[in-house]
Design a protein around this motif. Sequence first.
Motif, PDB file in Angstrom:
ATOM      1  N   SER A 247       0.624  -1.350   0.037  1.00  0.00           N
ATOM      2  CA  SER A 247      -0.142   0.026  -0.059  1.00  0.00           C
ATOM      3  C   SER A 247       0.777   1.271   0.090  1.00  0.00           C
ATOM      4  O   SER A 247       1.587   1.238   0.887  1.00  0.00           O
ATOM      5  CB  SER A 247      -0.979   0.046   1.224  1.00  0.00           C
ATOM      6  OG  SER A 247      -1.520   1.410   1.648  1.00  0.00           O
ATOM      7  N   ARG A 248       0.635   2.135  -0.850  1.00  0.00           N
ATOM      8  CA  ARG A 248       1.425   3.534  -0.993  1.00  0.00           C
ATOM      9  C   ARG A 248       0.969   4.130  -0.107  1.00  0.00           C
ATOM     10  O   ARG A 248       1.705   4.920   0.623  1.00  0.00           O
ATOM     11  CB  ARG A 248       1.239   4.120  -2.585  1.00  0.00           C
ATOM     12  CG  ARG A 248       1.842   5.421  -2.556  1.00  0.00           C
ATOM     13  CD  ARG A 248       1.731   5.943  -4.013  1.00  0.00           C
ATOM     14  NE  ARG A 248       0.307   5.897  -4.611  1.00  0.00           N
ATOM     15  CZ  ARG A 248      -0.349   7.028  -4.395  1.00  0.00           C
ATOM     16  NH1 ARG A 248      -0.456   7.812  -3.713  1.00  0.00           N
ATOM     17  NH2 ARG A 248      -1.614   6.456  -5.046  1.00  0.00           N
ATOM     18  N   SER A 249      -0.226   4.262   0.535  1.00  0.00           N
ATOM     19  CA  SER A 249      -0.725   5.200   1.534  1.00  0.00           C
ATOM     20  C   SER A 249      -0.205   4.571   2.932  1.00  0.00           C
ATOM     21  O   SER A 249       0.191   5.544   3.617  1.00  0.00           O
ATOM     22  CB  SER A 249      -2.440   5.218   1.608  1.00  0.00           C
ATOM     23  OG  SER A 249      -2.914   4.048   1.821  1.00  0.00           O
ATOM     24  N   ALA A 250      -0.017   3.289   3.082  1.00  0.00           N
ATOM     25  CA  ALA A 250       0.591   2.904   4.297  1.00  0.00           C
ATOM     26  C   ALA A 250       2.066   3.297   4.244  1.00  0.00           C
ATOM     27  O   ALA A 250       2.540   3.554   5.467  1.00  0.00           O
ATOM     28  CB  ALA A 250       0.396   1.074   4.515  1.00  0.00           C
ATOM     29  N   LEU A 251       2.637   3.061   3.276  1.00  0.00           N
ATOM     30  CA  LEU A 251       4.194   3.627   2.857  1.00  0.00           C
ATOM     31  C   LEU A 251       4.317   4.868   3.607  1.00  0.00           C
ATOM     32  O   LEU A 251       5.122   5.309   4.208  1.00  0.00           O
ATOM     33  CB  LEU A 251       4.610   3.340   1.693  1.00  0.00           C
ATOM     34  CG  LEU A 251       6.055   3.695   1.274  1.00  0.00           C
ATOM     35  CD1 LEU A 251       7.153   3.091   2.156  1.00  0.00           C
ATOM     36  CD2 LEU A 251       6.090   4.051  -0.053  1.00  0.00           C
ATOM     37  N   VAL A 252       3.505   6.002   2.935  1.00  0.00           N
ATOM     38  CA  VAL A 252       3.710   7.231   3.244  1.00  0.00           C
ATOM     39  C   VAL A 252       3.258   7.573   4.907  1.00  0.00           C
ATOM     40  O   VAL A 252       4.130   8.347   5.220  1.00  0.00           O
ATOM     41  CB  VAL A 252       2.623   8.234   2.417  1.00  0.00           C
ATOM     42  CG1 VAL A 252       2.556   9.503   2.811  1.00  0.00           C
ATOM     43  CG2 VAL A 252       3.064   8.121   0.836  1.00  0.00           C
ATOM     44  N   ALA A 253       2.275   6.936   5.298  1.00  0.00           N
ATOM     45  CA  ALA A 253       2.090   7.038   6.555  1.00  0.00           C
ATOM     46  C   ALA A 253       2.960   6.708   7.625  1.00  0.00           C
ATOM     47  O   ALA A 253       3.657   7.262   8.694  1.00  0.00           O
ATOM     48  CB  ALA A 253       0.749   6.313   6.910  1.00  0.00           C
ATOM     49  N   THR A 254       3.830   5.429   7.322  1.00  0.00           N
ATOM     50  CA  THR A 254       4.948   5.011   8.058  1.00  0.00           C
ATOM     51  C   THR A 254       6.028   5.936   7.977  1.00  0.00           C
ATOM     52  O   THR A 254       6.793   6.022   8.954  1.00  0.00           O
ATOM     53  CB  THR A 254       4.931   3.375   7.406  1.00  0.00           C
ATOM     54  OG1 THR A 254       3.958   2.794   7.783  1.00  0.00           O
ATOM     55  CG2 THR A 254       6.315   2.849   8.304  1.00  0.00           C
ATOM     56  N   LEU A 255       6.406   6.323   6.855  1.00  0.00           N
ATOM     57  CA  LEU A 255       7.537   7.081   6.812  1.00  0.00           C
ATOM     58  C   LEU A 255       7.393   8.480   7.698  1.00  0.00           C
ATOM     59  O   LEU A 255       8.291   8.919   8.048  1.00  0.00           O
ATOM     60  CB  LEU A 255       7.986   7.495   5.127  1.00  0.00           C
ATOM     61  CG  LEU A 255       8.159   6.319   4.413  1.00  0.00           C
ATOM     62  CD1 LEU A 255       8.674   6.711   2.919  1.00  0.00           C
ATOM     63  CD2 LEU A 255       9.496   5.560   4.853  1.00  0.00           C
ATOM     64  N   GLU A 256       5.950   9.074   7.325  1.00  0.00           N
ATOM     65  CA  GLU A 256       5.861  10.330   8.034  1.00  0.00           C
ATOM     66  C   GLU A 256       5.877  10.254   9.510  1.00  0.00           C
ATOM     67  O   GLU A 256       6.515  10.893  10.195  1.00  0.00           O
ATOM     68  CB  GLU A 256       4.546  10.985   7.663  1.00  0.00           C
ATOM     69  CG  GLU A 256       4.594  11.549   6.408  1.00  0.00           C
ATOM     70  CD  GLU A 256       3.101  11.867   5.734  1.00  0.00           C
ATOM     71  OE1 GLU A 256       3.190  12.585   4.751  1.00  0.00           O
ATOM     72  OE2 GLU A 256       2.096  11.520   6.323  1.00  0.00           O
ATOM     73  N   GLU A 257       5.424   8.870   9.985  1.00  0.00           N
ATOM     74  CA  GLU A 257       5.345   8.596  11.385  1.00  0.00           C
ATOM     75  C   GLU A 257       6.827   8.472  12.071  1.00  0.00           C
ATOM     76  O   GLU A 257       7.074   8.785  12.917  1.00  0.00           O
ATOM     77  CB  GLU A 257       4.675   7.364  11.797  1.00  0.00           C
ATOM     78  CG  GLU A 257       4.408   7.186  13.166  1.00  0.00           C
ATOM     79  CD  GLU A 257       3.360   6.439  13.842  1.00  0.00           C
ATOM     80  OE1 GLU A 257       3.519   5.810  14.942  1.00  0.00           O
ATOM     81  OE2 GLU A 257       2.503   5.937  13.063  1.00  0.00           O
ATOM     82  N   PHE A 258       7.673   7.774  11.162  1.00  0.00           N
ATOM     83  CA  PHE A 258       8.916   7.629  11.609  1.00  0.00           C
ATOM     84  C   PHE A 258       9.855   8.799  11.547  1.00  0.00           C
ATOM     85  O   PHE A 258      10.670   9.050  12.666  1.00  0.00           O
ATOM     86  CB  PHE A 258       9.574   6.598  10.481  1.00  0.00           C
ATOM     87  CG  PHE A 258      11.169   6.464  10.745  1.00  0.00           C
ATOM     88  CD1 PHE A 258      11.319   5.502  11.877  1.00  0.00           C
ATOM     89  CD2 PHE A 258      11.910   6.776   9.975  1.00  0.00           C
ATOM     90  CE1 PHE A 258      13.000   5.432  12.085  1.00  0.00           C
ATOM     91  CE2 PHE A 258      13.407   6.423   9.932  1.00  0.00           C
ATOM     92  CZ  PHE A 258      13.884   5.767  11.218  1.00  0.00           C
ATOM     93  N   MET A 259       9.588   9.531  10.704  1.00  0.00           N
ATOM     94  CA  MET A 259      10.314  11.048  10.594  1.00  0.00           C
ATOM     95  C   MET A 259       9.864  11.682  12.087  1.00  0.00           C
ATOM     96  O   MET A 259      10.713  12.565  12.664  1.00  0.00           O
ATOM     97  CB  MET A 259      10.095  11.707   9.484  1.00  0.00           C
ATOM     98  CG  MET A 259      10.637  11.487   8.343  1.00  0.00           C
ATOM     99  SD  MET A 259      10.868  12.201   6.768  1.00  0.00           S
ATOM    100  CE  MET A 259       9.133  11.712   6.081  1.00  0.00           C
ATOM    101  N   PHE A 260       8.649  11.871  12.375  1.00  0.00           N
ATOM    102  CA  PHE A 260       8.128  12.717  13.521  1.00  0.00           C
ATOM    103  C   PHE A 260       8.373  12.040  14.621  1.00  0.00           C
ATOM    104  O   PHE A 260       8.582  12.720  15.750  1.00  0.00           O
ATOM    105  CB  PHE A 260       6.647  13.056  13.263  1.00  0.00           C
ATOM    106  CG  PHE A 260       6.356  14.053  12.180  1.00  0.00           C
ATOM    107  CD1 PHE A 260       6.470  15.577  12.719  1.00  0.00           C
ATOM    108  CD2 PHE A 260       6.630  13.901  10.869  1.00  0.00           C
ATOM    109  CE1 PHE A 260       6.605  16.545  11.907  1.00  0.00           C
ATOM    110  CE2 PHE A 260       6.097  14.918   9.818  1.00  0.00           C
ATOM    111  CZ  PHE A 260       6.241  15.929  10.368  1.00  0.00           C
ATOM    112  N   THR A 261       8.381  10.634  14.860  1.00  0.00           N
ATOM    113  CA  THR A 261       8.528   9.918  16.160  1.00  0.00           C
ATOM    114  C   THR A 261      10.000   9.340  16.370  1.00  0.00           C
ATOM    115  O   THR A 261      10.178   9.035  17.571  1.00  0.00           O
ATOM    116  CB  THR A 261       7.367   8.743  16.475  1.00  0.00           C
ATOM    117  OG1 THR A 261       7.900   7.907  15.429  1.00  0.00           O
ATOM    118  CG2 THR A 261       6.065   9.369  16.113  1.00  0.00           C
ATOM    119  N   ARG A 262      10.646   9.003  15.355  1.00  0.00           N
ATOM    120  CA  ARG A 262      11.794   8.550  15.385  1.00  0.00           C
ATOM    121  C   ARG A 262      11.926   6.930  15.822  1.00  0.00           C
ATOM    122  O   ARG A 262      12.616   6.491  16.243  1.00  0.00           O
ATOM    123  CB  ARG A 262      12.853   9.298  16.256  1.00  0.00           C
ATOM    124  CG  ARG A 262      13.298  10.518  15.754  1.00  0.00           C
ATOM    125  CD  ARG A 262      14.266  11.390  16.557  1.00  0.00           C
ATOM    126  NE  ARG A 262      14.152  12.740  16.167  1.00  0.00           N
ATOM    127  CZ  ARG A 262      14.723  13.789  16.661  1.00  0.00           C
ATOM    128  NH1 ARG A 262      15.451  13.436  17.831  1.00  0.00           N
ATOM    129  NH2 ARG A 262      14.893  14.779  16.253  1.00  0.00           N
TER     130      ARG A 262
END
Length: 130
Positions: free
Chosen positions: A98-113
Motif C-alpha cells: 500500500s502506497r498510503s501505508a508507506l507514506v503514513a509509516t515514513l511520516e510517522e517514523f520521521m516525526f516519532t523517530r
Amino acid sequence: MSETWRRLQPLRVAPGWTIDMNSLYAVDPSPETVEWLAGSVLVSGHLVHDGLCFDARWEPEGDPEGCYEVDFLLLAGYKRRGTVARDHTYLGTWTTRSRSALVATLEEFMFTRRPPADLKAPPADAPAAE
C-alpha cells in the motif's frame, strides 16, 4: 520542461530530516504503472542530528505483484553514546503493498523517530543496533 514532478507523492517531512532521493510517484502499482516504481531507491531520507535513516524501494523491481520495502538504519559517522559510529547499523526492513501505508509509516517514523513495530529482523551478519 517536463511536468513529471507534479506526479510526485506528497510527503510531510519532520524538522531536521533531509530527503536525499525522491522518485516516489503518486501512482498505485499495476502492470500499466510499474515503470513508475523503477529504481534502487524510490525515496530516502536521514535525520541530520544522529543519522537515523530510511530507504524505500519496490521489490522485485519491475514486478507489479511486488511490494514496497523500507530499510531502517543508523548511518555510520554520527556520534552515539559519546563515540562516533564506525559502521551502519541495520534496524530492519518493513514491507507493504500500500502506497498510503508507506507514506503514513515514513511520516510517522520521521516525526516519532520510531521504526514500525513489525520490522523484519536484520540478517545475522548485520551490525546490531546500539
